[in-house]
Design a protein around this motif. Structure first.
Motif, PDB file in Angstrom:
ATOM      1  N   ASN A 153       0.820  -1.217   0.000  1.00 45.74           N
ATOM      2  CA  ASN A 153       0.000   0.000   0.000  1.00 45.74           C
ATOM      3  C   ASN A 153       0.853   1.266   0.000  1.00 45.74           C
ATOM      4  O   ASN A 153       0.490   2.275  -0.602  1.00 45.74           O
ATOM      5  CB  ASN A 153      -0.894   0.039   1.245  1.00 45.74           C
ATOM      6  N   VAL A 154       1.966   1.217   0.711  1.00 47.28           N
ATOM      7  CA  VAL A 154       2.800   2.391   0.952  1.00 47.28           C
ATOM      8  C   VAL A 154       4.157   2.163   0.288  1.00 47.28           C
ATOM      9  O   VAL A 154       4.614   1.028   0.159  1.00 47.28           O
ATOM     10  CB  VAL A 154       2.957   2.614   2.475  1.00 47.28           C
ATOM     11  N   GLY A 155       4.829   3.236  -0.127  1.00 47.38           N
ATOM     12  CA  GLY A 155       6.136   3.130  -0.765  1.00 47.38           C
ATOM     13  C   GLY A 155       7.162   2.411   0.106  1.00 47.38           C
ATOM     14  O   GLY A 155       7.083   2.419   1.334  1.00 47.38           O
ATOM     15  N   ARG A 156       8.153   1.814  -0.534  1.00 44.86           N
ATOM     16  CA  ARG A 156       9.134   0.988   0.181  1.00 44.86           C
ATOM     17  C   ARG A 156       9.868   1.753   1.271  1.00 44.86           C
ATOM     18  O   ARG A 156       9.993   1.281   2.407  1.00 44.86           O
ATOM     19  CB  ARG A 156      10.154   0.424  -0.812  1.00 44.86           C
ATOM     20  N   LYS A 157      10.377   2.916   0.953  1.00 41.62           N
ATOM     21  CA  LYS A 157      11.182   3.649   1.930  1.00 41.62           C
ATOM     22  C   LYS A 157      10.338   4.110   3.116  1.00 41.62           C
ATOM     23  O   LYS A 157      10.787   4.053   4.268  1.00 41.62           O
ATOM     24  CB  LYS A 157      11.889   4.827   1.262  1.00 41.62           C
ATOM     25  N   LYS A 158       9.126   4.572   2.844  1.00 41.01           N
ATOM     26  CA  LYS A 158       8.256   4.999   3.947  1.00 41.01           C
ATOM     27  C   LYS A 158       7.876   3.801   4.810  1.00 41.01           C
ATOM     28  O   LYS A 158       7.862   3.901   6.050  1.00 41.01           O
ATOM     29  CB  LYS A 158       6.998   5.674   3.398  1.00 41.01           C
ATOM     30  N   THR A 159       7.570   2.667   4.179  1.00 44.41           N
ATOM     31  CA  THR A 159       7.229   1.463   4.942  1.00 44.41           C
ATOM     32  C   THR A 159       8.382   1.057   5.842  1.00 44.41           C
ATOM     33  O   THR A 159       8.206   0.779   7.034  1.00 44.41           O
ATOM     34  CB  THR A 159       6.882   0.303   3.992  1.00 44.41           C
ATOM     35  N   PHE A 160       9.600   1.038   5.286  1.00 38.84           N
ATOM     36  CA  PHE A 160      10.750   0.603   6.070  1.00 38.84           C
ATOM     37  C   PHE A 160      11.046   1.581   7.209  1.00 38.84           C
ATOM     38  O   PHE A 160      11.437   1.175   8.305  1.00 38.84           O
ATOM     39  CB  PHE A 160      11.982   0.438   5.174  1.00 38.84           C
TER      40      PHE A 160
END
Length: 365
Positions: A160-167
């Protein structure tokens, strides 16, 4: 916990083609105990085969949506001879099955989020097809704060959310406010706290008013094509849309568009509780139309709308959304059947589902 008590952990209410499921452990912020997950799985499995349900709303009782897994229950498993290994593997397998059921359900699922949605609760939101959040809602995958990385929640969140924001969220344990969650793509809409239920019902009713077979086909194709390479996705969806075009109700919808009229889609009679056309109806078509709605809801198609075209244009310009127009007309003393008739007259609602849609939004059903 006995079966009857476990069944009360998830409450179901059906109205106007919308099934609302309420997680019902308010004192524990609806933490996902094994019992609650079993109850929710049973409810979703039942809905999957229920053609009267067009949309599902998932909400939480009490102060929050869902606070993730039940940590007290999980700690109790450490007393087992294996230290809880088998219990934890079983728990997370059960949770994974539940989370994958949501996108695979034939009907769209809308999360109605207030309070907190943390860890597996955030995963639950991310696993739903759509989400509406109260302005004060907060979201987090904050297990890292207690030494437990949210490995399973990250599966849904990273889709749902971009990779960097998720991480970043996974490694810092920081929370997102509702507006931030919308900007990140986790929720669709943010609404005032006191309008959360109303706005969620309005979205659900809007979707419920569409051709159900098309929505079911579309949801399945949407999720399946996401997992495919580009060329394969186009090949697959080309077959899907070709089959969709062959549906009789789709043929009627396209023809109605070309002829500049509304499609004569027939809603299931059980959605509005009518069983047979009354004998005094003018003709067969009119008898069928009246059979699709309660007698109290009936307004003859030739009846003038509550407001003229000029007034309707002003209403639409001032209020924008259908739910706001409905409330404005109701405030002027217009009855629910007449509101439905007026919005159908001006092409805002499908006449076959206008009454049930309006009743759902205004809470008169």
């Amino acid at each position: 916990m006995d079966a009857s008590a476990e069944a009360r952990l998830v409450l179901r209410e059906d109205r106007g083609g919308i099934a609302t499921l309420t997680l019902n452990r308010p004192d524990q912020l609806n933490a996902l105990s094994e019992g609650l997950m079993r109850a929710l799985q049973r409810a979703l499995d039942a809905i999957a085969g229920d053609e009267s349900v067009r949309v599902v709303v998932l909400r939480g009782a009490g102060r929050g949506f869902c606070a993730g897994h039940d940590l007290r229950e999980m700690q109790g498993a450490r007393r087992e001879p294996d230290g809880g290994r088998e219990a934890y593997q079983s728990l997370f397998a059960q949770c994974s099955r539940l989370m994958t059921t949501l996108p695979r359900l034939p009907q769209p699922v809308i999360a109605e989020v207030h309070g907190i949605a943390t860890a597996a609760g955030c995963q639950l939101v991310a696993s739903c097809d759509l989400a509406v959040a109260a302005e004060s809602a907060r979201f987090g995958v904050n297990g890292v704060n207690i030494g437990l990385f949210c490995s399973t929640p990250m599966v849904a969140l990273s889709r749902n959310v971009g990779r960097k924001k998720t991480f970043e969220l996974l490694t810092t344990g920081d929370f997102l406010g509702a507006a931030q969650a919308a900007e990140a793509g986790l929720v669709n809409r943010v609404v005032a706290d006191d309008r959360l239920g109303e706005e969620t019902r309005a979205l659900a009713a809007q979707i419920a008013g569409k051709l159900g077979s098309a929505v079911r086909v579309g949801k399945r194709a949407f999720h399946e094509q996401l997992e495919m390479p580009l060329d394969q996705a186009y090949a697959y969806t080309a077959r899907v849309i070709a089959e969709n075009m062959l549906h009789p109700e789709t043929a009627e919808g396209v023809q109605a568009f070309l002829e500049k009229r509304r499609p004569a889609w027939a809603e299931p009679a059980e959605e509005v509780g009518a069983e047979a056309p009354p004998a005094e109806a003018d003709n067969d078509a009119e008898a069928l139309r009246r059979a699709k709605q309660p007698e109290a809801a009936y307004v003859h198609p030739s009846t003038p709308p509550a407001i003229d075209a000029e007034a309707f244009e002003r209403l639409q310009a001032e209020h924008g959304t259908r739910s706001s127009m409905m409330r404005a007309l109701e405030a002027e003393g217009v009855s629910v059947p007449m509101i439905a008739h007026t919005l159908a007259h001006y092409g805002v609602l499908n006449p076959r589902s206008a009454y049930s849609h309006t009743s759902t939004v205004l809470g008169h059903d």
